[in-house]
Design an enzyme around this catalytic site. Structure first.
Site, PDB file in Angstrom:
ATOM      1  N   GLU A  78     -41.719  20.483  -6.990  1.00  0.00           N
ATOM      2  CA  GLU A  78     -41.014  21.368  -7.895  1.00  0.00           C
ATOM      3  C   GLU A  78     -40.961  20.810  -9.320  1.00  0.00           C
ATOM      4  O   GLU A  78     -41.092  21.554 -10.296  1.00  0.00           O
ATOM      5  CB  GLU A  78     -39.579  21.606  -7.390  1.00  0.00           C
ATOM      6  CG  GLU A  78     -39.514  22.267  -6.017  1.00  0.00           C
ATOM      7  CD  GLU A  78     -39.412  21.269  -4.880  1.00  0.00           C
ATOM      8  OE1 GLU A  78     -38.705  21.547  -3.907  1.00  0.00           O
ATOM      9  OE2 GLU A  78     -40.066  20.202  -4.961  1.00  0.00           O
TER      10      GLU A  78
ATOM     11  N   THR B   3     -55.965   2.679  29.706  1.00  0.00           N
ATOM     12  CA  THR B   3     -54.666   2.281  30.250  1.00  0.00           C
ATOM     13  C   THR B   3     -53.519   2.752  29.371  1.00  0.00           C
ATOM     14  O   THR B   3     -52.595   3.432  29.835  1.00  0.00           O
ATOM     15  CB  THR B   3     -54.605   0.757  30.436  1.00  0.00           C
ATOM     16  OG1 THR B   3     -55.654   0.342  31.316  1.00  0.00           O
ATOM     17  CG2 THR B   3     -53.269   0.344  31.037  1.00  0.00           C
TER      18      THR B   3
ATOM     19  N   CYS C 286     -34.895  19.699  -2.173  1.00  0.00           N
ATOM     20  CA  CYS C 286     -33.903  18.700  -1.775  1.00  0.00           C
ATOM     21  C   CYS C 286     -32.631  18.847  -2.614  1.00  0.00           C
ATOM     22  O   CYS C 286     -32.657  19.294  -3.757  1.00  0.00           O
ATOM     23  CB  CYS C 286     -34.479  17.296  -1.880  1.00  0.00           C
ATOM     24  SG  CYS C 286     -34.987  16.815  -3.552  1.00  0.00           S
TER      25      CYS C 286
ATOM     26  N   ALA D  43     -66.763   3.808  27.523  1.00  0.00           N
ATOM     27  CA  ALA D  43     -67.390   2.507  27.302  1.00  0.00           C
ATOM     28  C   ALA D  43     -68.130   2.100  28.571  1.00  0.00           C
ATOM     29  O   ALA D  43     -67.863   2.616  29.658  1.00  0.00           O
ATOM     30  CB  ALA D  43     -66.337   1.450  26.955  1.00  0.00           C
TER      31      ALA D  43
ATOM     32  N   TRP E 239     -72.086   2.518  19.504  1.00  0.00           N
ATOM     33  CA  TRP E 239     -71.280   3.676  19.139  1.00  0.00           C
ATOM     34  C   TRP E 239     -71.627   4.821  20.075  1.00  0.00           C
ATOM     35  O   TRP E 239     -72.803   5.051  20.359  1.00  0.00           O
ATOM     36  CB  TRP E 239     -71.567   4.109  17.697  1.00  0.00           C
ATOM     37  CG  TRP E 239     -71.199   3.082  16.695  1.00  0.00           C
ATOM     38  CD1 TRP E 239     -72.008   2.187  16.083  1.00  0.00           C
ATOM     39  CD2 TRP E 239     -69.893   2.849  16.161  1.00  0.00           C
ATOM     40  NE1 TRP E 239     -71.314   1.416  15.196  1.00  0.00           N
ATOM     41  CE2 TRP E 239     -69.996   1.804  15.226  1.00  0.00           C
ATOM     42  CE3 TRP E 239     -68.654   3.430  16.392  1.00  0.00           C
ATOM     43  CZ2 TRP E 239     -68.894   1.320  14.524  1.00  0.00           C
ATOM     44  CZ3 TRP E 239     -67.569   2.948  15.692  1.00  0.00           C
ATOM     45  CH2 TRP E 239     -67.695   1.919  14.766  1.00  0.00           C
TER      46      TRP E 239
ATOM     47  N   SER F 255     -68.795  -0.367  23.632  1.00  0.00           N
ATOM     48  CA  SER F 255     -68.501   1.034  23.340  1.00  0.00           C
ATOM     49  C   SER F 255     -69.056   1.535  22.013  1.00  0.00           C
ATOM     50  O   SER F 255     -68.907   2.716  21.698  1.00  0.00           O
ATOM     51  CB  SER F 255     -66.982   1.251  23.333  1.00  0.00           C
ATOM     52  OG  SER F 255     -66.366   0.491  22.317  1.00  0.00           O
TER      53      SER F 255
ATOM     54  N   ARG G 205     -61.528   2.878   5.828  1.00  0.00           N
ATOM     55  CA  ARG G 205     -62.619   2.374   4.997  1.00  0.00           C
ATOM     56  C   ARG G 205     -63.027   3.451   3.988  1.00  0.00           C
ATOM     57  O   ARG G 205     -63.510   4.527   4.383  1.00  0.00           O
ATOM     58  CB  ARG G 205     -63.821   2.020   5.870  1.00  0.00           C
ATOM     59  CG  ARG G 205     -63.860   0.571   6.302  1.00  0.00           C
ATOM     60  CD  ARG G 205     -63.137   0.324   7.598  1.00  0.00           C
ATOM     61  NE  ARG G 205     -63.979   0.566   8.767  1.00  0.00           N
ATOM     62  CZ  ARG G 205     -63.586   0.390  10.026  1.00  0.00           C
ATOM     63  NH1 ARG G 205     -62.360  -0.012  10.280  1.00  0.00           N
ATOM     64  NH2 ARG G 205     -64.396   0.639  11.022  1.00  0.00           N
TER      65      ARG G 205
ATOM     66  N   ASP H 241     -63.177  -5.044  21.199  1.00  0.00           N
ATOM     67  CA  ASP H 241     -63.889  -4.548  20.009  1.00  0.00           C
ATOM     68  C   ASP H 241     -63.589  -5.322  18.743  1.00  0.00           C
ATOM     69  O   ASP H 241     -64.256  -5.115  17.723  1.00  0.00           O
ATOM     70  CB  ASP H 241     -63.528  -3.071  19.762  1.00  0.00           C
ATOM     71  CG  ASP H 241     -63.935  -2.176  20.915  1.00  0.00           C
ATOM     72  OD1 ASP H 241     -64.907  -2.528  21.610  1.00  0.00           O
ATOM     73  OD2 ASP H 241     -63.284  -1.140  21.115  1.00  0.00           O
TER      74      ASP H 241
ATOM     75  N   GLU I 282     -55.353   5.135  19.043  1.00  0.00           N
ATOM     76  CA  GLU I 282     -56.765   4.791  19.269  1.00  0.00           C
ATOM     77  C   GLU I 282     -56.800   3.641  20.254  1.00  0.00           C
ATOM     78  O   GLU I 282     -56.560   2.492  19.879  1.00  0.00           O
ATOM     79  CB  GLU I 282     -57.436   4.365  17.955  1.00  0.00           C
ATOM     80  CG  GLU I 282     -57.656   5.452  16.951  1.00  0.00           C
ATOM     81  CD  GLU I 282     -58.596   4.998  15.844  1.00  0.00           C
ATOM     82  OE1 GLU I 282     -59.813   4.847  16.105  1.00  0.00           O
ATOM     83  OE2 GLU I 282     -58.122   4.776  14.718  1.00  0.00           O
TER      84      GLU I 282
END
Length: 381
Positions: free
Chosen positions: A55, A310, A78, A165, A173, A171, A210, A203, A306
């Site tokens: 605003e 499990t 607000c 994997a 790519w 795993s 990035r 990994d 990610e």
């Protein structure tokens, strides 16, 4: 030429709000358009915490033209003094005649007070225009305010036969560069990235955004705010040389109470922040307690999960996954490869876990499925 409708002006405000998709943490994404005599006289969006709200940007752009204008705002202005002044007061002082709000603010510090303040000042206020779209823009902020936990988005990459994997853990790519770009963007919009220690061990994941992979014009500025990295590590097995401990930003290691203090000190010296939490019913870190901590202490709105089968399965079993982003590659890894989830208590078809598919689209040579877990109901219910 027909004058734009109120829906069109609010759609424009939502479009502006999306410009803060990657940068507003821990604040919500908000856009504002000031309209007078059928024309936009000022626009703005919230970019970063501590900077002016949408605003204020719109009012500055409009100047004197704001007097008598209609403000289209994606979230209730607000009413409290935070890092910046109350937006409701700014709208009143600018002489705005009407305010159209997409949704009320779930923040208890606001929660209707901004709307009441505007109405008490004689300003016409309407609430609910394109509310569903406004809510979809801030799922984490809303969930944190309403239920005290962040929104959890599970990302998994799998083969067409549902494998993530090889049996060895290899795993990289499964999916192609376009899918990995989308994952980078999911990380960038998240307040935190959550993983299990097994994934880090196999990994040596950096769990960072990035800029060279985002393919966005302001990639460097976006990557300047790295999401909090959270590693669930019940037995403190995280290697002290893990790459995530030396990357820019913070790494929080969630473990259980009672571990060797010397081991905790060594991890802290390596760059980790060790958080001791209660033990859950399965003997591992209490995931509910972890999410409460992330919401209440770290002000985390959106979590990108990610991880491997499990922890992904445990989060699903606990009912803590709100959305799934499944990237499917047109390849087969075979029956000995690792499965997508380890889920407890599924032995019959009646115990299956139903999902609602929200979207399916191609991403390069891969496919992305957006799904939502549905609540389980008793057979015949």
């Amino acid at each position: 030429m027909a004058e734009p409708t109120p829906e069109a002006w609010m759609a424009r405000a939502l479009e502006l709000a999306r410009r803060g998709l990657y940068t507003t943490h821990p604040n919500p994404r908000v856009g504002c358009v000031l309209v007078k005599d059928g024309c936009a006289v000022g626009e703005g969006f919230h970019a970063r915490a501590g900077e002016p709200h949408a605003e204020v940007h719109a009012l500055r752009a409009a100047g004197e033209a704001a007097r008598g204008a209609t403000a289209y705002v994606t979230l209730e202005p607000c009413s409290h003094q935070g890092r910046t002044g109350p937006c409701a007061v700014a709208l009143i002082e600018a002489g705005v005649a009407r305010v159209v709000v997409a949704m009320a603010d779930p923040n208890p510090a606001v929660a209707g007070r901004g709307i009441a303040m505007l109405r008490d000042a004689g300003i016409t206020v309407e609430v609910g225009l394109l509310e569903e779209r406004a809510r979809a823009l801030n799922p984490g902020f809303i969930l944190r305010m309403d239920h005290g936990r962040p929104f959890v988005r599970l990302k998994m990459a799998m083969s067409l036969d549902g494998r993530t994997a090889m049996r060895s853990g290899e795993s990289q790519w499964i999916t192609g560069p376009q899918a990995r770009r989308e994952v980078q963007r999911l990380r960038a919009r998240s307040s935190a990235v959550l993983t299990g220690v097994e994934s880090v061990i196999f990994d040596n994941s950096r769990l960072t955004v990035r800029p060279d992979q985002l393919e966005l014009a302001d990639a460097e500025a976006i990557a300047a705010r790295q999401p909090l990295r959270v590693v669930v590590d019940t037995h403190l097995r995280l290697p002290e040389a893990a790459a995530c401990l030396v990357e820019p930003g913070r790494t929080l290691v969630a473990t259980v109470e009672g571990h060797d203090p010397e081991r905790r000190e060594r991890l802290a010296a390596a760059g980790a922040e060790v958080l001791a939490l209660p033990v859950g019913a399965d003997g591992r870190v209490d995931l509910h307690a972890l999410l409460r901590h992330l919401a209440e202490v770290e002000q985390v709105n959106e979590v990108l999960l990610e991880t491997g089968a499990t922890l992904a399965g445990a989060m699903l079993d606990a009912g803590l996954v709100d959305e799934m982003q499944l990237f499917v590659a047109p390849t087969l890894l075979g029956g000995d490869a690792r499965p997508l989830f380890q889920l407890a208590g599924i032995e019959t078809m009646a115990q299956q876990r139903p999902l609602e598919i929200l979207d399916i689209r191609a991403v390069g040579h891969d496919w992305r499925i957006t799904a939502r877990p549905l609540r389980r109901t008793a057979p015949g219910a």
